[in-house]
Enzyme design. Sequence first.
Site, PDB file in Angstrom:
ATOM      1  CB  CYS A   2      41.497  28.436  33.205  1.00  0.00           C
ATOM      2  SG  CYS A   2      40.683  29.581  32.123  1.00  0.00           S
ATOM      3  NE  ARG A  27      43.703  27.672  38.821  1.00  0.00           N
ATOM      4  CZ  ARG A  27      44.683  28.354  39.383  1.00  0.00           C
ATOM      5  NH1 ARG A  27      44.964  28.184  40.642  1.00  0.00           N
ATOM      6  NH2 ARG A  27      45.383  29.202  38.687  1.00  0.00           N
ATOM      7  CD1 TRP A  74      35.876  33.121  35.948  1.00  0.00           C
ATOM      8  CD2 TRP A  74      37.396  34.283  34.785  1.00  0.00           C
ATOM      9  NE1 TRP A  74      35.641  34.466  36.151  1.00  0.00           N
ATOM     10  CE2 TRP A  74      36.555  35.203  35.455  1.00  0.00           C
ATOM     11  CE3 TRP A  74      38.433  34.789  33.993  1.00  0.00           C
ATOM     12  CZ2 TRP A  74      36.721  36.575  35.362  1.00  0.00           C
ATOM     13  CZ3 TRP A  74      38.588  36.163  33.896  1.00  0.00           C
ATOM     14  CH2 TRP A  74      37.739  37.038  34.581  1.00  0.00           C
ATOM     15  CG  ASN A 100      45.476  29.503  34.021  1.00  0.00           C
ATOM     16  OD1 ASN A 100      44.730  30.454  33.812  1.00  0.00           O
ATOM     17  ND2 ASN A 100      46.150  29.358  35.159  1.00  0.00           N
ATOM     18  N   GLY A 101      45.845  31.357  31.164  1.00  0.00           N
ATOM     19  CA  GLY A 101      46.650  32.558  30.936  1.00  0.00           C
ATOM     20  C   GLY A 101      46.083  33.326  29.761  1.00  0.00           C
ATOM     21  CD  GLU A 459      35.797  41.373  53.072  1.00  0.00           C
ATOM     22  OE1 GLU A 459      36.345  41.963  52.126  1.00  0.00           O
ATOM     23  OE2 GLU A 459      35.537  40.155  53.041  1.00  0.00           O
ATOM     24  CE  LYS A 463      33.429  38.311  50.757  1.00  0.00           C
ATOM     25  NZ  LYS A 463      34.776  38.598  51.139  1.00  0.00           N
ATOM     26  CD  GLU A 466      33.035  38.215  46.638  1.00  0.00           C
ATOM     27  OE1 GLU A 466      33.685  37.869  45.653  1.00  0.00           O
ATOM     28  OE2 GLU A 466      33.545  38.308  47.768  1.00  0.00           O
ATOM     29  CG  HIS A 482      32.296  65.372  51.115  1.00  0.00           C
ATOM     30  ND1 HIS A 482      32.427  66.733  51.236  1.00  0.00           N
ATOM     31  CD2 HIS A 482      32.725  64.845  52.283  1.00  0.00           C
ATOM     32  CE1 HIS A 482      32.946  67.026  52.414  1.00  0.00           C
ATOM     33  NE2 HIS A 482      33.128  65.899  53.079  1.00  0.00           N
ATOM     34  CE  LYS A 570      38.882  31.169  47.787  1.00  0.00           C
ATOM     35  NZ  LYS A 570      38.097  32.093  48.605  1.00  0.00           N
TER      36      LYS A 570
HETATM   37  O1  M6R Z   1      43.889  35.155  46.592  1.00  0.00           O
HETATM   38  P1  M6R Z   1      43.865  36.632  46.877  1.00  0.00           P
HETATM   39  O2  M6R Z   1      43.666  36.940  48.327  1.00  0.00           O
HETATM   40  O3  M6R Z   1      45.034  37.355  46.312  1.00  0.00           O
HETATM   41  O4  M6R Z   1      42.569  37.142  46.121  1.00  0.00           O
HETATM   42  C1  M6R Z   1      42.253  38.497  46.062  1.00  0.00           C
HETATM   43  C2  M6R Z   1      40.851  38.717  45.539  1.00  0.00           C
HETATM   44  O5  M6R Z   1      40.726  38.201  44.255  1.00  0.00           O
HETATM   45  C3  M6R Z   1      39.793  38.073  46.441  1.00  0.00           C
HETATM   46  O6  M6R Z   1      39.902  38.516  47.755  1.00  0.00           O
HETATM   47  C4  M6R Z   1      38.391  38.378  45.916  1.00  0.00           C
HETATM   48  O7  M6R Z   1      38.110  39.745  46.035  1.00  0.00           O
HETATM   49  C5  M6R Z   1      37.333  37.544  46.628  1.00  0.00           C
HETATM   50  N1  M6R Z   1      36.348  37.113  45.696  1.00  0.00           N
HETATM   51  C6  M6R Z   1      36.659  38.257  47.747  1.00  0.00           C
HETATM   52  O8  M6R Z   1      35.707  37.499  48.390  1.00  0.00           O
END
Ligand code: M6R
Length: 575
Positions: A2, A27, A74, A100-101, A459, A463, A466, A482, A570
């Site tokens: 949020c 956010r 969020w 927020n929290g 990685e 991507k 998500e 395995h 984010k």
């Molecule tokens: O702001 P941060 O780098 O600490 O965020 C970590 C993860 O939340 C962030 O990398 C998340 O996995 C992204 N959505 C990846 O694209």
Amino acid sequence: MCGIIGYAGKENAAPHLLHGIQRLEYRGYDSVGMATLNNQKLTVLKDVGTVSEVDKKLHFTTLPGTLGIAHTRWATHGGVTKTNAHPHLSCDKKIAIVHNGIIENYKELTEKLNGHLFISETDSEVIAHYFEEKLKSKTMKEACIAFMKDIDGTFAILVIKHDENNMYALRRDSPLVLGVSQEHVIASDLYTFSDKTKKAVFFENDEFAIISKEKYQFYDRTGKEVKKKVHEFIWEQEESKQQQYEHFMMKEIMEQPAVVKRLLLSLKTDQKDNFEKLLKLIKESHKIVFVASGTSYHATLLGAYYLHQCEIEAQTLIASEFEHFASIEEDTLVIALSQSGETMDVIDALKYAKSKKAKIVAVVNVPYSTVQRMSDLSINILAGQEVCVAATKSFVNQVTLLLSIAQHFGFDVSLDELPEKIISVFKRAPLIEKIAKELAPTRDIYVLGRGLSYPVAREIALKIKEISYIHAEGMMGGELKHGTIALIEEGTPVISLVCNHDQAMLSNVKEVEARGAKAIIIGTEIGDIVVPTNHDGTFGILATVVGQLLTYYIAKEKGLPIDKPRNLAKSVTVR
Ligand code: M6R
């Protein structure tokens, strides 16, 4: 997660709040709401949807008044509904709050607030009723002191009430910062108001403030006045408009050559001192423990690999499991990587590391963030504002920094050519797009790597998950046999990262092909997509860029909301 914002000034609050909430939308984007005060009356507009969708429907700027608060959500507690959207009101509608929290003891508090009518399923609504109840016998300042004692959990909260031109702001563990100019803006991050003022006051934990258009005063949890420093901040930004790009994700991928150049230059100029201090700390430490989440964690896996090649003892742990697995001593150097610098799991891990008296280095993209302010030393990766929820350029700059560190300890890599090499990968975009279109209808994708390409496999898989909503597993090529190989069927796509004819990886390709898999190789000399390097160090970054483009084109083919994928935000500021 949020985002919250409050405005106290001479002008109408609503346009300022709308502008701020648009900048905070990364956010959370489930729902959005605003409340303003005019003639002793609070008016609330809120609904489910993105800021622009809800604004089109409700016309936020019609709200009158020079004091107001807004929220972009969020969801944590309670579904995505209009009732659960913030602001929340007290029963008498004389108090409005945004939060927020997470209020951990909200159930217990709700039970104590007998007679109050709760209409949402959120933990946050209890805050409005709590203040309504306390104000029966206390001043608002006294109620804030009581709140600090009574509440368990994390919060950045803004409260306005019908009979005061003050805003009350309270903080524990969730980010909150006051922007100071002719007017006062309080928000979840600096970016919200960085186009209006470069002066800010940061809230520490368990502080609250009373803010009006003319002045502000901070207090500690006992109500004692706290003198605060006004920070003049520098905000190096990429243009946060999409410009000619259809999506921020593509804009941010395309910025990578430029941000790599900027970081490399700054490590030799304005960040030279801090960079040298970091190298010295690494040299003097008994061992290095990286900590991070998500994409940043994948960068730390590469960091641990590079340092290991230089015979420096290094390991990495996922932030949310740090306490369970880390063995930290006084001579351990903990290096936290976080794009936002606000990830709650990372903050918790650093608190733990501090309790063990370890030295902390922060590698962040957002300056003045909580992670940066908790550290003994920090390096900024200078990737500029990253708007798309998927991390792209921040990952590449994190890895560039880690390669620069390793280079100083003898890792053989030439970084000056990296920007040009990334541009060469962009030239493969039509081929990558063609492969992406073929992959778009698929249900599962496996991505295999070994050694330095194992973190890259993870990685790329993250991507794909998500942004293109395809189940993807990034795994060690060696682990496949395995168990996971049982899932390979006729036509299952398996992407293999093959650096310099890596024979073990090529055997894995053969193994999956023998079971009918559709093998796709991203390689240095051979492969379906060949990247212009024969160097282990830069292969990781170039293969990642291929993965970013592949993901982008799959998601585009499927017509998905690339910059704001479902269920995500984010900055992950909850546990
Ligand atoms: O702001 P941060 O780098 O600490 O965020 C970590 C993860 O939340 C962030 O990398 C998340 O996995 C992204 N959505 C990846 O694209």
